[in-house]
Design an enzyme around this catalytic site. Structure first.
Site, mmCIF file in Angstrom:
data_model
loop_
_atom_site.group_PDB
_atom_site.id
_atom_site.type_symbol
_atom_site.label_atom_id
_atom_site.label_comp_id
_atom_site.label_asym_id
_atom_site.label_seq_id
_atom_site.Cartn_x
_atom_site.Cartn_y
_atom_site.Cartn_z
ATOM 1 N N ARG A 1 8.763 -9.626 14.231
ATOM 2 C CA ARG A 1 9.736 -8.832 13.460
ATOM 3 C C ARG A 1 9.031 -7.747 12.649
ATOM 4 O O ARG A 1 9.531 -6.627 12.535
ATOM 5 C CB ARG A 1 10.561 -9.752 12.547
ATOM 6 C CG ARG A 1 11.757 -9.040 11.927
ATOM 7 C CD ARG A 1 12.695 -9.980 11.215
ATOM 8 N NE ARG A 1 12.065 -10.620 10.072
ATOM 9 C CZ ARG A 1 12.665 -11.527 9.298
ATOM 10 N NH1 ARG A 1 13.916 -11.905 9.560
ATOM 11 N NH2 ARG A 1 12.038 -12.078 8.279
ATOM 12 N N LYS B 1 12.859 -4.593 7.882
ATOM 13 C CA LYS B 1 12.490 -5.132 6.567
ATOM 14 C C LYS B 1 11.559 -4.118 5.919
ATOM 15 O O LYS B 1 10.338 -4.248 5.968
ATOM 16 C CB LYS B 1 11.826 -6.497 6.711
ATOM 17 C CG LYS B 1 12.853 -7.629 6.757
ATOM 18 C CD LYS B 1 12.235 -8.986 6.689
ATOM 19 C CE LYS B 1 11.833 -9.409 5.308
ATOM 20 N NZ LYS B 1 12.916 -9.896 4.450
ATOM 21 N N GLU C 1 25.750 -10.186 4.357
ATOM 22 C CA GLU C 1 24.741 -11.190 4.003
ATOM 23 C C GLU C 1 24.579 -11.192 2.496
ATOM 24 O O GLU C 1 25.320 -10.504 1.791
ATOM 25 C CB GLU C 1 23.409 -10.883 4.701
ATOM 26 C CG GLU C 1 22.832 -9.516 4.364
ATOM 27 C CD GLU C 1 21.504 -9.235 5.067
ATOM 28 O OE1 GLU C 1 20.818 -10.189 5.437
ATOM 29 O OE2 GLU C 1 21.178 -8.043 5.225
HETATM 30 N N1 PXG Z 1 18.620 -11.142 4.509
HETATM 31 C C1 PXG Z 1 17.829 -10.340 3.787
HETATM 32 C C2 PXG Z 1 18.358 -9.054 3.297
HETATM 33 C C3 PXG Z 1 16.505 -10.725 3.490
HETATM 34 O O1 PXG Z 1 15.711 -9.928 2.778
HETATM 35 C C4 PXG Z 1 16.907 -12.786 4.702
HETATM 36 C C5 PXG Z 1 18.200 -12.336 4.974
HETATM 37 C C6 PXG Z 1 16.471 -14.090 5.282
HETATM 38 O O2 PXG Z 1 15.608 -13.872 6.375
HETATM 39 P P1 PXG Z 1 14.518 -14.938 6.821
HETATM 40 O O3 PXG Z 1 13.908 -14.359 8.028
HETATM 41 O O4 PXG Z 1 13.554 -15.059 5.670
HETATM 42 O O5 PXG Z 1 15.250 -16.191 7.081
HETATM 43 C C7 PXG Z 1 16.028 -11.968 3.972
HETATM 44 C C8 PXG Z 1 14.616 -12.370 3.654
HETATM 45 C C9 PXG Z 1 13.859 -13.034 -2.479
HETATM 46 C C10 PXG Z 1 13.405 -12.469 -1.158
HETATM 47 O O6 PXG Z 1 13.157 -12.886 -3.508
HETATM 48 C C11 PXG Z 1 14.089 -12.791 -0.032
HETATM 49 C C12 PXG Z 1 13.728 -12.251 1.210
HETATM 50 C C13 PXG Z 1 12.686 -11.380 1.282
HETATM 51 C C14 PXG Z 1 11.990 -11.049 0.130
HETATM 52 C C15 PXG Z 1 12.340 -11.595 -1.102
HETATM 53 O O7 PXG Z 1 14.943 -13.629 -2.513
HETATM 54 N N2 PXG Z 1 14.514 -12.674 2.273
#
Ligand code: PXG
Length: 289
Positions: A50, A150, A183
């Site tokens: 990713r 991301k 989301e």
């Molecule tokens: N949606 C978004 C917008 C994200 O940034 C997720 C879903 C979950 O994805 P994964 O692949 O991790 O299951 C993310 C990722 C925080 C934080 O502090 C969270 C993310 C990234 C950086 C910081 O909550 N989540």
């Protein structure tokens, strides 16, 4: 703490990048958040894939191969002697001038790896569930800045986080431009209705979360009917159960949305069961170090 910057390790105090780095000036770069459990990095290949996809989309040439990046992540965790960790992997455009033009970042992209710990929420909330709200800030339009990327520019999500905090909540539901549930600020969302699991499809301005995909994989293996389907706020309000998924938060139940009590007001059976199965998966899979 040993922080990896472009192939060298630095102590926290000395781990610095230039104020001319376009990651700092413009949020020009990409990142991943990765966890390891019991000396195994969970879904590392998926995170590396990713990261490279995000980089490809913004025309950022990652200065390491996927194999080298994998090795660098594993070595950074080992250098920090962490059995369980949260890893932040960053590729920024690198040092340029004060203009936007990434062609002037002559030194090329920087790779930064931080291996640390993270606990987003207290244990009590994993047992009792979160109260969340829908916020006014809409998730970035896929045709403008696709949420699949991301990128280091997380202002869209941070604004939503601020709006959630203003409402006295820790997380926010972000809608897409059509008003469907996209989301949360750093998590994907699932609802359970009559034994069926639903989560918005990735075309709705939703990041294809790796934890989200793990839940869909667990559901498939356990013959739980799971659907990637558009969801409205109404469908969240009338759901039997609701939970969020993300690498940092893992799986966390939601018991109240916009003042509506979800189901019984307590985390549901399916949620707890999936939390257990997810924990099991993190223990038994992943790349060893
Ligand atoms: N949606 C978004 C917008 C994200 O940034 C997720 C879903 C979950 O994805 P994964 O692949 O991790 O299951 C993310 C990722 C925080 C934080 O502090 C969270 C993310 C990234 C950086 C910081 O909550 N989540």
């Amino acid at each position: 703490m040993k922080i990896y910057i472009n192939g060298k390790y630095y102590d926290k105090e000395n781990a610095k990048v230039s104020v001319f780095d376009h990651g700092f000036l413009y949020g020009d770069g990409v990142f991943e958040g990765i966890r390891s459990y019991n000396r195994r990095v969970f879904k590392l290949n998926e995170h590396i894939d990713r990261l490279f996809e995000s980089a490809q989309s913004i025309m950022l040439k990652v200065p390491l191969s996927k194999e080298q990046m994998t090795k660098a992540v594993l070595e950074t965790i080992k250098a920090n002697k962490l059995d369980n960790s949260y890893v932040r992997l960053i590729v920024s455009r690198g040092e340029g001038d004060l203009g936007l033009d990434p062609r002037k970042c002559y030194k090329g992209p920087s790779v930064i790896i931080i291996a640390d710990k993270i606990a987003l929420y207290p244990d009590k909330l994993y047992r009792e569930g979160l109260s969340i709200v829908t916020v006014p800030t809409v998730r970035n339009l896929p045709e403008a800045l696709n949420p699949q990327i991301k990128s280091l520019n997380y202002l869209n999500n941070i604004l939503a986080k601020i709006e959630a905090a203003n409402a006295g909540c820790d997380e926010a539901i972000m809608l897409d431009s059509l008003g469907y549930v996209a989301e949360c600020t750093g998590d994907n969302i699932f609802v359970v209705k009559n034994g069926h699991l639903y989560t918005p499809p990735q075309c709705m301005g939703t990041l294809r979360g790796i934890t989200r995909d793990s839940i869909l994989e667990i559901a498939r293996k356990n013959k739980i009917s799971a659907h990637e389907h558009v969801i409205t706020r109404h469908e969240v309000y009338i759901s039997d159960e609701c939970f969020l998924t993300g690498t940092a938060a893992e799986i966390i139940p939601v018991v109240k949305v916009d003042g509506r009590v979800i189901g019984t007001g307590k985390p549901g059976k399916m949620t707890f069961s999936l939390m257990g199965k997810f924990k099991e998966l993190t223990k038994t899979s992943g790349i060893k170090y």
